[in-house]
Enzyme design. Structure first.
Site, PDB file in Angstrom:
ATOM      1  N   ASP A  54       0.836  -1.193   0.000  1.00 29.39           N
ATOM      2  CA  ASP A  54       0.000   0.000   0.000  1.00 29.39           C
ATOM      3  C   ASP A  54       0.874   1.248   0.000  1.00 29.39           C
ATOM      4  O   ASP A  54       1.602   1.515   0.967  1.00 29.39           O
ATOM      5  CB  ASP A  54      -0.907  -0.010   1.235  1.00 29.39           C
ATOM      6  CG  ASP A  54      -1.973   1.071   1.183  1.00 29.39           C
ATOM      7  OD1 ASP A  54      -1.910   1.943   0.287  1.00 29.39           O
ATOM      8  OD2 ASP A  54      -2.865   1.058   2.047  1.00 29.39           O
ATOM      9  N   TYR A 144      -1.309  19.013  -3.548  1.00 32.60           N
ATOM     10  CA  TYR A 144      -0.945  18.207  -4.712  1.00 32.60           C
ATOM     11  C   TYR A 144       0.264  18.816  -5.414  1.00 32.60           C
ATOM     12  O   TYR A 144       1.228  18.113  -5.745  1.00 32.60           O
ATOM     13  CB  TYR A 144      -2.139  18.133  -5.662  1.00 32.60           C
ATOM     14  CG  TYR A 144      -1.897  17.345  -6.922  1.00 32.60           C
ATOM     15  CD1 TYR A 144      -1.803  15.957  -6.885  1.00 32.60           C
ATOM     16  CD2 TYR A 144      -1.778  17.978  -8.159  1.00 32.60           C
ATOM     17  CE1 TYR A 144      -1.598  15.218  -8.050  1.00 32.60           C
ATOM     18  CE2 TYR A 144      -1.570  17.257  -9.325  1.00 32.60           C
ATOM     19  CZ  TYR A 144      -1.485  15.876  -9.262  1.00 32.60           C
ATOM     20  OH  TYR A 144      -1.271  15.148 -10.409  1.00 32.60           O
ATOM     21  N   LYS A 148       4.128  17.330  -6.012  1.00 33.03           N
ATOM     22  CA  LYS A 148       4.691  17.168  -7.350  1.00 33.03           C
ATOM     23  C   LYS A 148       5.951  18.020  -7.546  1.00 33.03           C
ATOM     24  O   LYS A 148       6.881  17.598  -8.252  1.00 33.03           O
ATOM     25  CB  LYS A 148       3.635  17.515  -8.410  1.00 33.03           C
ATOM     26  CG  LYS A 148       2.467  16.537  -8.444  1.00 33.03           C
ATOM     27  CD  LYS A 148       2.922  15.114  -8.772  1.00 33.03           C
ATOM     28  CE  LYS A 148       1.754  14.175  -8.984  1.00 33.03           C
ATOM     29  NZ  LYS A 148       2.197  12.810  -9.349  1.00 33.03           N
TER      30      LYS A 148
END
Length: 229
Positions: A54, A144, A148
């Site tokens: 996971d 997010y 990134k």
């Protein structure tokens, strides 16, 4: 026959990449978060092999993979899996930050570390599926974008460190792509979604394979893919 480890092969870009490699007769190792997903991936990609771990729990990856057979040599490690939860910085919770960074940054770093011997053995290739948000941070996607931006830094450091071992590292930055993630994002933000204005997952997969297929005398370090006209 090449050997490739792919995360996120269950849908979207990951499924497109895995499908292209399978069509070439390549050996696929697909990462699945649980046994049920592993069974589904093997049904979707006959002849593939699966590893169950996971990505949301990076600290457990080493233990999970130690209990399973791993390939001795890897021609590529393709980091495609990722999560995206929209939200303003002033509203985002610690738990949401931790989940985003765990899946999008810490897990790719840890998985890379664990399979580096196999990549070095084959003088393999690590590909990170990043995002346009990894270059320009839009409002409402701060967590997010942070994950990134950091993934870009991880790739740059890894590229310099592994160059002496013959391991190539490429980051791909797709723009809006017609994936289930894009559908969910538009729904959460209350925006109209038109897949015809997006890149297809197959086109991004073509870009990834272009980087993999490049002769050994060269390397694509960063590859931007934008919607066409």
């Amino acid at each position: 026959m090449g050997t490739h480890l792919v995360t996120g092969a269950g849908s979207g870009i990951g499924a497109a990449v895995a499908g292209r490699l399978a069509a070439r007769g390549q050996q696929l190792w697909l990462l699945a978060r649980d046994a049920a997903r592993a069974e589904q991936l093997q049904a979707d990609f006959p002849g593939s092999r699966t590893l169950v771990a996971d990505l949301a729990v990076p600290g457990a990856l080493a233990g999970a993979l130690a209990r399973q057979e791993l390939p001795d040599a890897l021609d590529s490690l393709l980091h495609v899996a990722g999560v995206l939860e929209p939200g303003a910085v002033g509203e985002f919770t610690v738990g949401s930050w931790e989940e985003t960074l765990a899946v999008n940054l810490v897990a790719p770093a840890e998985l890379t570390r664990l399979v580096l011997p196999a990549l070095r053995s084959a003088r393999g290739h690590v590909v990170f599926l990043n995002s346009g948000a990894g270059l320009h941070a839009p409002p409402g996607l701060g967590a997010y974008a942070c994950s990134k931006f950091a993934l870009k830094a991880l790739a740059e450091s890894l590229r310099a460190e592994e160059y002496p071992h013959g391991v190539r590292v490429t980051t791909v930055y797709p723009g809006e792509t017609a994936t289930p993630m894009q559908v969910r994002l538009h729904a959460r933000l209350g925006l109209a979604y038109d897949p015809d204005t997006c890149i297809t997952p197959g086109s991004v997969a073509s870009a990834v394979l272009t980087a993999l297929d490049l002769p050994r005398d060269a390397m694509m370090s960063d590859l931007m893919v934008r919607p066409g006209c």
